[in-house]
Design an enzyme around this catalytic site. Sequence first.
Site: not given
Length: 391
Positions: A7, A224, A274, A346
């Site tokens: 890029c 997400q 949460e 993650c």
Amino acid sequence: MENFKVCQHDEFCGGCIYQGVPYEEQLAIKEAEVKNIFAEKDIQADIFDGIEGCPEEHRYRYRNKMEYTFGDFVKDGPICLGMHKKKNFMSIVTVDHCQLVDEDFNKILRFSLDFAVEMGYKHYHKKSHTGLLRHLIVRKGIRTGELLINIVTSREDGFDEEAYVNGLLALPLTNKISGILRTLNDNIADKVTCEELKILWGKDYYMETILGLQFRVSAFSFFQTNVEAVERLYSEALALVEDFAGKSVFDLYCGTGTISQVLALKAKEVLGIEIVEEAVEAAKENAKLNGLENCRFLAGDVFEVLEQREEKPDVIVVDPPRVGMSTKAVGKIVSYGVDQIIYISCNPKTLAINLQQFVYEGYAVRYAKCFDNFPGTKHTECICLLERKKR
């Protein structure tokens, strides 16, 4: 498309560390990194199922959210809009040709920057705490083609809201704008803080579809980042438990409740927990939207909420943020003695640390698999099935 094309922003941006590297080589590097992290913590999975790559058509333009910063590349230089320069947090690199986002994002960024220059607006200075423009957040519903644009400013006078809206609406975009927002933020911390949210045009949310369920995603809801990839990951993760029928499930660190609601289609009942209150409110709204009455959501720290409740689950699913789970939270989860735990991660480093504690407490890692949900970048996601060893 076999190689991740270099890029024009690569010299300064640093977001995509694998530009120009053949994709199979990228996957091999990421898989080896996870194996090494597991080995360092002496984590041995009965089955380590390697890494699943992204289909070729989803290796570019996959991000559905970008948070850009107004600033300058050199001190007191022209205003820029984009990402922080690698190894120099004070400098901003304009990234209007990014390959990770829909081309509409690049058009919106370029218009917003040109508008700022034309109007003579100043960016917010981190040290003097003066200036008007702070951030630009663009979000997209991948399945709906809806765009949500949110410009973050200080309360300084002079921002022409009408001209900004009209300019955005006149852009030749492929997707459709669902809402244009302005967030007012005078907090001195260099992060997006919503002190007041104004709807300049349209709605303050966009719609998305995941695994057949509808989700209303508001301006600051966690969602997400790669919808196509996360469907694959969630489907495989939940398939690790043979049957949820008749079972009570805890979905911990549930965000806006995506996994909770997929589980609710299979399980007897689901409790999602949460810490971000706005995400919990969004989860409740989305459950109503999907007509799901067997999932509940609570806001708060996972350990503290669980400490206050007496009910016990049959299965536990965890999907914590990058920092992983606290030792107290892992200890609490272990105390339920459930036979199966699904861990979605993650961050392989914090995953391995948490797995160490689970193994010490009597669980075995039966299955582990990696996913490359963010091609070109350093990030790797993992799923694990933990089973309690029979005494």
